[in-house]
Design a protein around this motif. Structure first.
Motif, PDB file in Angstrom:
ATOM      1  N   GLY A  64       0.862  -0.993  -0.098  1.00  0.00           N
ATOM      2  CA  GLY A  64       0.099   0.035   0.171  1.00  0.00           C
ATOM      3  C   GLY A  64       0.700   1.075   0.200  1.00  0.00           C
ATOM      4  N   ALA A  65       0.643   2.357  -0.791  1.00  0.00           N
ATOM      5  CA  ALA A  65       1.247   3.444  -0.922  1.00  0.00           C
ATOM      6  C   ALA A  65       0.396   4.761  -0.816  1.00  0.00           C
ATOM      7  CB  ALA A  65       2.199   3.416  -2.047  1.00  0.00           C
ATOM      8  N   SER A  66       1.312   5.769  -0.389  1.00  0.00           N
ATOM      9  CA  SER A  66       0.585   7.077  -0.721  1.00  0.00           C
ATOM     10  C   SER A  66       1.093   7.704  -2.000  1.00  0.00           C
ATOM     11  CB  SER A  66       0.902   8.048   0.540  1.00  0.00           C
ATOM     12  OG  SER A  66       0.111   7.734   1.554  1.00  0.00           O
ATOM     13  N   VAL A  67       0.229   8.769  -2.656  1.00  0.00           N
ATOM     14  CA  VAL A  67       0.570   9.455  -3.834  1.00  0.00           C
ATOM     15  C   VAL A  67       0.705  10.912  -3.486  1.00  0.00           C
ATOM     16  CG1 VAL A  67      -0.136   9.919  -5.936  1.00  0.00           C
ATOM     17  CG2 VAL A  67      -0.947   7.854  -5.153  1.00  0.00           C
ATOM     18  N   TYR A  68       1.960  11.241  -3.786  1.00  0.00           N
ATOM     19  CA  TYR A  68       2.318  12.873  -3.813  1.00  0.00           C
ATOM     20  C   TYR A  68       2.472  13.441  -5.075  1.00  0.00           C
ATOM     21  CZ  TYR A  68       3.047  10.957   1.042  1.00  0.00           C
ATOM     22  OH  TYR A  68       2.882  10.321   2.199  1.00  0.00           O
ATOM     23  N   VAL A  69       2.750  14.850  -5.098  1.00  0.00           N
ATOM     24  CA  VAL A  69       2.668  15.580  -6.318  1.00  0.00           C
ATOM     25  C   VAL A  69       4.209  16.054  -6.112  1.00  0.00           C
ATOM     26  CG1 VAL A  69       2.216  17.579  -7.745  1.00  0.00           C
ATOM     27  CG2 VAL A  69       0.332  15.985  -6.542  1.00  0.00           C
ATOM     28  N   PRO A  70       5.134  15.792  -6.674  1.00  0.00           N
ATOM     29  CA  PRO A  70       6.550  16.418  -6.829  1.00  0.00           C
ATOM     30  C   PRO A  70       6.320  17.725  -7.804  1.00  0.00           C
ATOM     31  CG  PRO A  70       6.407  14.796  -8.612  1.00  0.00           C
ATOM     32  CD  PRO A  70       5.123  14.593  -7.989  1.00  0.00           C
ATOM     33  N   LEU A  93      -6.679   8.136  -7.808  1.00  0.00           N
ATOM     34  CA  LEU A  93      -6.199   9.706  -7.970  1.00  0.00           C
ATOM     35  C   LEU A  93      -7.380  10.696  -7.960  1.00  0.00           C
ATOM     36  CD1 LEU A  93      -3.994   8.988 -10.921  1.00  0.00           C
ATOM     37  CD2 LEU A  93      -3.325   9.142  -8.307  1.00  0.00           C
ATOM     38  N   PRO A  94      -7.303  11.876  -7.754  1.00  0.00           N
ATOM     39  CA  PRO A  94      -8.313  12.753  -7.845  1.00  0.00           C
ATOM     40  C   PRO A  94      -9.397  12.695  -9.351  1.00  0.00           C
ATOM     41  CG  PRO A  94      -6.483  14.027  -7.216  1.00  0.00           C
ATOM     42  CD  PRO A  94      -6.081  12.579  -7.583  1.00  0.00           C
ATOM     43  N   GLU A  95      -8.657  12.350 -10.356  1.00  0.00           N
ATOM     44  CA  GLU A  95      -9.437  12.046 -11.657  1.00  0.00           C
ATOM     45  C   GLU A  95     -10.213  10.799 -11.498  1.00  0.00           C
ATOM     46  OE1 GLU A  95      -9.831  13.214 -14.458  1.00  0.00           O
ATOM     47  OE2 GLU A  95      -8.767  14.710 -14.877  1.00  0.00           O
ATOM     48  N   GLY A  96      -9.718  10.008 -10.466  1.00  0.00           N
ATOM     49  CA  GLY A  96     -10.780   8.507 -10.440  1.00  0.00           C
ATOM     50  C   GLY A  96      -9.683   7.471 -10.292  1.00  0.00           C
ATOM     51  N   GLY A  97     -10.351   6.396 -10.374  1.00  0.00           N
ATOM     52  CA  GLY A  97      -9.431   5.067 -10.213  1.00  0.00           C
ATOM     53  C   GLY A  97      -8.726   4.456 -11.443  1.00  0.00           C
ATOM     54  N   PHE A  98      -7.541   4.291 -11.632  1.00  0.00           N
ATOM     55  CA  PHE A  98      -6.807   3.803 -12.698  1.00  0.00           C
ATOM     56  C   PHE A  98      -6.128   2.433 -12.561  1.00  0.00           C
ATOM     57  CE2 PHE A  98      -6.992   8.458 -13.592  1.00  0.00           C
ATOM     58  CZ  PHE A  98      -7.127   8.333 -15.061  1.00  0.00           C
ATOM     59  N   THR A  99      -6.124   1.278 -13.312  1.00  0.00           N
ATOM     60  CA  THR A  99      -5.547   0.064 -12.814  1.00  0.00           C
ATOM     61  C   THR A  99      -4.899  -0.251 -13.953  1.00  0.00           C
ATOM     62  OG1 THR A  99      -7.570  -0.595 -11.615  1.00  0.00           O
ATOM     63  CG2 THR A  99      -6.093  -2.272 -12.490  1.00  0.00           C
ATOM     64  N   ALA A 100      -3.586  -0.647 -13.708  1.00  0.00           N
ATOM     65  CA  ALA A 100      -2.705  -0.959 -14.677  1.00  0.00           C
ATOM     66  C   ALA A 100      -1.959  -2.429 -14.591  1.00  0.00           C
ATOM     67  CB  ALA A 100      -1.483  -0.074 -14.865  1.00  0.00           C
ATOM     68  N   TYR A 109      11.218  19.400  -4.653  1.00  0.00           N
ATOM     69  CA  TYR A 109      10.150  18.927  -3.488  1.00  0.00           C
ATOM     70  C   TYR A 109       9.449  17.795  -4.148  1.00  0.00           C
ATOM     71  CZ  TYR A 109       6.665  19.421  -0.194  1.00  0.00           C
ATOM     72  OH  TYR A 109       5.728  19.535   0.858  1.00  0.00           O
ATOM     73  N   PRO A 110       9.713  16.888  -3.231  1.00  0.00           N
ATOM     74  CA  PRO A 110       8.972  15.433  -3.686  1.00  0.00           C
ATOM     75  C   PRO A 110       7.436  15.371  -3.266  1.00  0.00           C
ATOM     76  CG  PRO A 110      10.236  15.160  -1.741  1.00  0.00           C
ATOM     77  CD  PRO A 110      10.503  16.498  -2.156  1.00  0.00           C
ATOM     78  N   GLY A 111       6.901  16.634  -2.586  1.00  0.00           N
ATOM     79  CA  GLY A 111       5.590  16.410  -2.312  1.00  0.00           C
ATOM     80  C   GLY A 111       5.280  16.141  -0.792  1.00  0.00           C
ATOM     81  N   GLY A 112       4.578  17.085  -0.076  1.00  0.00           N
ATOM     82  CA  GLY A 112       4.396  16.643   1.279  1.00  0.00           C
ATOM     83  C   GLY A 112       2.992  16.454   1.630  1.00  0.00           C
ATOM     84  N   LYS A 113       1.973  16.680   0.704  1.00  0.00           N
ATOM     85  CA  LYS A 113       0.623  16.408   0.853  1.00  0.00           C
ATOM     86  C   LYS A 113       0.131  15.244   0.047  1.00  0.00           C
ATOM     87  CE  LYS A 113      -4.001  18.406   0.842  1.00  0.00           C
ATOM     88  NZ  LYS A 113      -5.149  19.623   0.492  1.00  0.00           N
ATOM     89  N   ARG A 114      -0.765  14.459   0.918  1.00  0.00           N
ATOM     90  CA  ARG A 114      -0.997  13.233   0.076  1.00  0.00           C
ATOM     91  C   ARG A 114      -2.215  13.475  -0.843  1.00  0.00           C
ATOM     92  NH1 ARG A 114      -2.625   7.913   3.200  1.00  0.00           N
ATOM     93  NH2 ARG A 114      -4.703   9.014   3.508  1.00  0.00           N
ATOM     94  N   VAL A 115      -2.231  13.237  -2.120  1.00  0.00           N
ATOM     95  CA  VAL A 115      -3.458  13.337  -2.920  1.00  0.00           C
ATOM     96  C   VAL A 115      -4.161  12.070  -3.298  1.00  0.00           C
ATOM     97  CG1 VAL A 115      -2.286  15.550  -3.892  1.00  0.00           C
ATOM     98  CG2 VAL A 115      -1.905  13.450  -4.920  1.00  0.00           C
TER      99      VAL A 115
END
Length: 202
Positions: A57-63, A108-115, A74-80
């Motif tokens: 399980g992981a958190s997603v951040y915006v660099p 993600l904010p746009e929705g769920g993506f599966t790959a 800046y690797p991003g501090g707020k989880r999105v």
């Protein structure tokens, strides 16, 4: 807004429509990091077309990037968002060249993506013995409404030995296509601004 702040458009890395006439692609860049507070989604790994023996399980951040050279400053501090990684490891020594089957879910904010795809091990001793560097290439097999598919690629670090000072995580580029004609740029900006304002109120 500074040039540095402007390098992270909307709330998820770089989200942009191509300038080419008639195109409707969307590009997102984000970072994931293994997070003990995020449980890997069991249903996601159960849907993988292989037996996953590693589930993360992981958190997603915006660099944020330096505009002049693209370097991450800046690797991003707020989880999105959050992510689930389902991996099939056949050789725990992670020899260079080994291919790992992977099945990923990005919320993600746009929705769920599966790959679905593979990660190829590049090395297992840089900069320290036991740290694994890999490159991943995947096809989007499930996308939010309004999208028709695309790809996800990454540069990834795995730390199976829990070496101090290193984290398991990846830098991703998600390249997807929207259904139909390109969306109006002004409307997109309004939607991004509204989403950013909503997140600021959280």
């Amino acid at each position: 807004m500074s040039r540095l702040q402007g390098s992270a458009l909307w709330g998820l890395g770089l989200l942009c429509l191509s300038a080419n006439a008639g195109a409707s692609e969307v590009v997102m860049q984000f970072r994931t990091q293994e997070d003990a507070s995020v449980q890997a989604e069991a249903a996601v790994c159960a849907a993988a077309p292989f037996a996953a023996n590693v589930k993360l399980g992981a958190s997603v951040y915006v660099p944020q990037h330096q505009p002049g050279d693209g370097r991450v400053v800046y690797p991003g501090g707020k989880r999105v968002g959050t992510a689930t990684a389902c991996i099939q490891v056949t050789d725990p020594a992670f020899p260079a060249g080994q291919q790992l089957n992977v099945y990923m879910r990005y919320n993600l904010p746009e929705g769920g993506f599966t790959a679905r795809g593979t990660c190829t091990v590049v090395s297992n001793d840089v900069p320290a013995a036991g740290l694994v560097l890999a490159g991943c290439a995947m096809k989007l097999v499930e996308v939010p409404k309004g999208f028709v598919g695309g790809t996800v690629s990454s540069t990834s670090v795995f730390n199976p030995r829990k070496l101090p000072g290193y984290a398991t995580g990846s830098y991703y580029t998600l390249y997807a296509y929207r259904d139909g004609s390109p969306r109006d740029a002004k409307k997109l900006k309004e939607e991004r601004d509204a989403a950013a304002a909503a997140r600021a109120r959280e």
